[in-house]
Write a protein that holds these residues in place. Structure first.
Motif, PDB file in Angstrom:
ATOM      1  N   ALA A  91      20.676 -12.228  11.531  1.00  0.00           N
ATOM      2  CA  ALA A  91      21.923 -11.480  11.329  1.00  0.00           C
ATOM      3  C   ALA A  91      22.271 -11.467   9.847  1.00  0.00           C
ATOM      4  O   ALA A  91      22.481 -12.532   9.244  1.00  0.00           O
ATOM      5  CB  ALA A  91      23.056 -12.094  12.138  1.00  0.00           C
ATOM      6  N   PHE A  92      22.324 -10.273   9.268  1.00  0.00           N
ATOM      7  CA  PHE A  92      22.657 -10.116   7.851  1.00  0.00           C
ATOM      8  C   PHE A  92      24.113  -9.672   7.725  1.00  0.00           C
ATOM      9  O   PHE A  92      24.514  -8.656   8.307  1.00  0.00           O
ATOM     10  CB  PHE A  92      21.746  -9.079   7.194  1.00  0.00           C
ATOM     11  CG  PHE A  92      20.318  -9.527   7.045  1.00  0.00           C
ATOM     12  CD1 PHE A  92      19.955 -10.363   6.009  1.00  0.00           C
ATOM     13  CD2 PHE A  92      19.347  -9.103   7.940  1.00  0.00           C
ATOM     14  CE1 PHE A  92      18.634 -10.787   5.860  1.00  0.00           C
ATOM     15  CE2 PHE A  92      18.025  -9.503   7.809  1.00  0.00           C
ATOM     16  CZ  PHE A  92      17.666 -10.357   6.764  1.00  0.00           C
ATOM     17  N   THR A  93      24.888 -10.422   6.952  1.00  0.00           N
ATOM     18  CA  THR A  93      26.312 -10.104   6.801  1.00  0.00           C
ATOM     19  C   THR A  93      26.654  -9.446   5.458  1.00  0.00           C
ATOM     20  O   THR A  93      27.817  -9.200   5.184  1.00  0.00           O
ATOM     21  CB  THR A  93      27.148 -11.385   6.952  1.00  0.00           C
ATOM     22  OG1 THR A  93      26.711 -12.348   5.984  1.00  0.00           O
ATOM     23  CG2 THR A  93      26.987 -11.970   8.348  1.00  0.00           C
ATOM     24  N   SER A  94      25.643  -9.165   4.648  1.00  0.00           N
ATOM     25  CA  SER A  94      25.880  -8.480   3.376  1.00  0.00           C
ATOM     26  C   SER A  94      24.560  -7.961   2.827  1.00  0.00           C
ATOM     27  O   SER A  94      23.472  -8.452   3.178  1.00  0.00           O
ATOM     28  CB  SER A  94      26.519  -9.415   2.346  1.00  0.00           C
ATOM     29  OG  SER A  94      25.577 -10.375   1.910  1.00  0.00           O
ATOM     30  N   ALA A  95      24.677  -6.979   1.936  1.00  0.00           N
ATOM     31  CA  ALA A  95      23.495  -6.462   1.258  1.00  0.00           C
ATOM     32  C   ALA A  95      22.897  -7.532   0.347  1.00  0.00           C
ATOM     33  O   ALA A  95      21.674  -7.598   0.160  1.00  0.00           O
ATOM     34  CB  ALA A  95      23.858  -5.216   0.445  1.00  0.00           C
ATOM     35  N   ASN A  96      23.747  -8.397  -0.213  1.00  0.00           N
ATOM     36  CA  ASN A  96      23.245  -9.472  -1.065  1.00  0.00           C
ATOM     37  C   ASN A  96      22.350 -10.432  -0.279  1.00  0.00           C
ATOM     38  O   ASN A  96      21.376 -10.966  -0.816  1.00  0.00           O
ATOM     39  CB  ASN A  96      24.413 -10.241  -1.682  1.00  0.00           C
ATOM     40  CG  ASN A  96      25.053  -9.493  -2.843  1.00  0.00           C
ATOM     41  OD1 ASN A  96      24.375  -8.775  -3.566  1.00  0.00           O
ATOM     42  ND2 ASN A  96      26.354  -9.655  -3.003  1.00  0.00           N
ATOM     43  N   ALA A  97      22.697 -10.662   0.986  1.00  0.00           N
ATOM     44  CA  ALA A  97      21.869 -11.536   1.827  1.00  0.00           C
ATOM     45  C   ALA A  97      20.495 -10.914   2.049  1.00  0.00           C
ATOM     46  O   ALA A  97      19.474 -11.612   2.028  1.00  0.00           O
ATOM     47  CB  ALA A  97      22.566 -11.791   3.157  1.00  0.00           C
TER      48      ALA A  97
END
Length: 531
Positions: A307-313
Motif C-alpha cells: 500500500a503506497f500512501t504517497s508518490a514519495n513512497a
C-alpha cells in the motif's frame, strides 16, 4: 582533419511570456554550446530549459554597465562561432522585426559563418492581443507600426487606420496633440500596455484627448506598446489575460522541490506569479536496514499487498529497487493499493498499475480504508501488507487495516525534514503581506513554513488542501480562506481561482477598482483566535 565550423541561430525569444517560445527555439537552446543573451529574463529562460551548464554571454551590457551597440553584439556572436561552436543568439521578440538581427546576420555573412533565422512572436501584435485588442477586424484592416524615437510626420496618419506605436510612452502627449491637430477626433480610443504578456502587464485605455494625463496617473513606463484606433474599444469585451482569476497575484508555494514545479505551472496558467519556497526536504531513512529487509520480503513473496500512501513512497521504493538491480517485475503476484490518483500515476510511470484506488471524493488514508477488503482466510493466502511510508505518517491507516484482519509491516521509506530558511527578502515578504496567497498542501508545510519563515501576514489569502491542514493552520493562529473540495493540487488551485474570481466580481459590482489582497491591508490582525 577539417576544422569544425561554427553555426549561429538567431532566435526570437518572444515578447516576455516564456510559453510563447517556439518549438524550434526550444530545441536550439537545448542543443547550443553558447547562448548570447540581451536581457536577464533570457538567462532565466535558459535555466528553465537546461539542466546542464551552458556558456552564456551577456550581449546586452558591457563590463561598464552600459548597453552594448549592435556592432559589439555582432562581434561577440562571430567570435563565439569562430571557435567552432553552435551559437544561439537570443533576441527579444522577432530577430528581423524592429531588432538588431539583420545587422548581426550581415556580420556573420561577412565572416563566412553559416546562420539561420528562427522567427519569434513580436510584441507588435502579441502585446495588444494579450490586452484583448485585435489589430485588425473586418471593418479595420490597415495597420501602421511606428517607432517614435525619430521625427514622425503625424499629419500622414490623420485617417482612421490603426496605429501601433513603439517607444512612445514619454512623448504620448505630443503625439496625441499632433494627431488631433492633423484631424483625428479627440475621442479616438487609445490603449497603452506596459510589460505585455507578463504577469506584471497593465493596460490603460483612454482617448487621444486624455491619454497623457491618464498614463501619468497610472505611472505608465516603458516598455509599452500603444494602440490608437477604433479596435481599442473591443478590449471591454475581449480582455482575457488581465481578467484571469489570479492575475498578478504573488502566490507562495511551500512544497518539496520535486512537487513545487507542477503546482507552479498550474498557478501560472491562472495568471499568478508563483514563488517556490521549499519547506520540506525528502531524505533517506536514517537506518536503511528496515527498507532492505522489506524489499527482500517483497521479492520472496512475504506480502499479499503493498500500500503506497504517497508518490514519495513510490519513488523511495523504486530507488531501493534500482540499488538492488530489480525492476517492476518483482511485483508480480502482488496486489497494489494507492492512496490517490497522483500516487497511482507515479506507479504507472514505473510500469505498475494500482489494483485499488479510493474514489476521487476521498483520496486519503480514511478513503483507502473505506475501499480496502477484509482479510479472508479462504481467498488470501498471505495476511501481511507492506506499508512503505514517511517517518511522520499517522497510525490511522495501520489501525484500520488491523481491524480488517491484516498484519502490517510499517516501514520508514523516507524522512521529511524541515528545509533551510528562505532568503531574508522572502521572509520579509511573508511577514509583511507582500504575498497575495499561500497554498498549504499538508500539515507539515504549515508547521515548517511558520518554523523557517514566520506566519503569513493577515492580508494573505490562505488556501489548504483539506480539513487536517486547516486544523493545523488554526492551531498556528491562521484563518483559512479557501479549502479544497478534494485533496488534490488540481482541486486546490481551482478553489483558489474560484475565490479570486468571486473576489474580483464583487469589487466590480461594488464599483471598486480591482486590487490584489496584498494591496488591501486590514487594520487589525486576522487570526483564528479573534474570529
Amino acid at each position: 582533419m577539417s576544422e569544425r565550423r561554427g553555426w549561429v541561430s538567431f532566435v526570437g525569444s518572444g515578447p516576455g511570456d516564456p510559453d510563447l517560445l517556439t518549438v524550434r527555439a526550444t530545441e536550439l537552446i537545448r542543443a547550443a554550446d553558447v547562448v548570447v543573451i540581451e536581457t536577464p529574463d533570457q538567462a532565466d529562460l535558459i535555466r528553465s530549459l537546461r539542466t546542464d551548464d551552458v556558456e552564456v554571454i551577456d550581449g546586452g551590457f558591457g563590463d561598464d554597465g552600459q548597453p552594448l551597440p549592435n556592432a559589439a553584439r555582432a562581434k561577440a556572436v562571430v567570435k563565439a562561432a569562430k571557435r567552432g561552436l553552435r551559437v544561439v543568439r537570443l533576441i527579444v521578440g522577432d530577430p528581423f522585426l524592429y531588432a538588431s538581427g539583420p545587422e548581426e546576420a550581415q556580420a556573420c555573412a561577412k565572416a563566412e559563418i553559416g546562420f539561420e533565422i528562427v522567427p519569434g512572436v513580436s510584441s507588435v501584435h502579441a502585446v495588444p492581443a494579450y490586452a484583448g485588442i485585435p489589430l485588425t477586424t473586418k471593418d479595420h484592416r490597415e495597420i501602421t507600426v511606428i517607432t517614435c524615437g525619430e521625427k514622425v510626420e503625424w499629419s500622414r496618419y490623420a485617417d482612421d487606420r490603426t496605429l501601433v506605436l513603439l517607444s512612445g510612452v514619454s512623448v504620448i502627449g505630443d503625439i496625441a496633440a499632433d494627431l488631433i491637430a492633423a484631424g483625428r477626433p479627440a475621442t479616438t480610443p487609445v490603449s497603452m500596455t506596459r510589460v505585455g504578456t507578463t504577469s506584471e502587464q497593465s493596460t490603460v485605455t483612454s482617448t487621444l484627448e486624455h491619454i497623457a494625463a491618464e498614463a501619468r496617473a497610472a505611472r505608465m513606463t516603458a516598455p509599452a506598446v500603444i494602440v490608437i484606433g477604433q479596435v481599442v474599444s473591443l478590449r471591454d469585451t475581449l480582455s482575457w489575460f488581465e481578467t484571469k482569476p489570479l492575475f498578478g497575484w504573488r502566490v507562495l508555494v511551500p512544497r518539496t522541490k520535486e512537487q513545487a514545479p507542477a503546482l507552479s505551472a498550474k498557478l501560472r496558467g491562472l495568471g499568478a506569479v508563483p514563488e517556490e519556497v521549499p519547506t520540506i526536504s525528502v531524505e533517506p531513512p536514517r537506518n536503511p536496514l528496515q527498507m532492505d529487509k522489506a524489499v527482500r520480503g517483497l521479492v520472496e513473496g512475504r506480502y499479499e499487498w503493498v500500500a503506497f500512501t504517497s508518490a514519495n513512497a513510490v519513488r523511495a521504493v523504486r530507488e531501493k529497487f534500482d540499488e538492488y538491480g530489480l525492476d517492476a517485475r518483482a511485483f508480480s503476484g502482488l496486489k497494489i493499493a494507492a492512496v490517490g490518483d497522483k500516487t497511482a500515476s507515479t506507479l504507472l510511470d514505473w510500469g505498475l498499475r494500482a489494483d485499488l484506488v479510493p474514489d476521487s471524493e476521498n483520496q486519503s488514508a480514511v478513503g483507502l480504508l473505506d475501499v480496502f477488503p477484509e482479510f479472508d482466510e479462504q481467498l488470501d493466502p498471505i495476511n501481511r501488507i507492506l506499508l512503505p511510508r514517511a517517518d511522520i505518517a499517522t497510525d490511522t491507516l495501520i489501525a484500520g487495516l488491523v481491524e480488517l484482519g491484516w498484519e502490517c509491516d510499517d516501514v520508514t521509506a523516507y524522512r521529511t525534514v524541515r528545509a533551510a530558511p528562505p532568503p531574508a527578502p522572502t521572509r520579509d515578504a511573508i511577514k509583511t503581506g507582500k504575498f497575495d496567497a499561500v497554498l498549504f498542501t499538508s500539515s507539515s508545510t504549515v508547521r515548517n513554513l511558520v518554523g523557517i519563515a514566520g506566519k503569513p501576514h493577515p492580508s494573505t489569502v490562505i488556501a489548504v488542501i483539506g480539513p487536517a491542514t486547516a486544523q493545523t493552520c488554526e492551531e498556528h493562529g491562521l484563518r483559512v480562506d479557501v479549502m479544497s473540495p478534494e485533496p488534490s493540487v488540481e482541486a486546490l488551485t481551482e478553489a483558489l481561482a474560484d475565490f479570486g474570481a468571486s473576489r474580483r466580481l464583487a469589487m466590480i459590482e461594488q464599483g471598486l477598482p480591482v486590487t490584489k489582497p496584498s494591496e488591501r491591508k486590514p487594520t487589525s490582525r486576522r487570526r483564528a483566535a479573534s474570529s
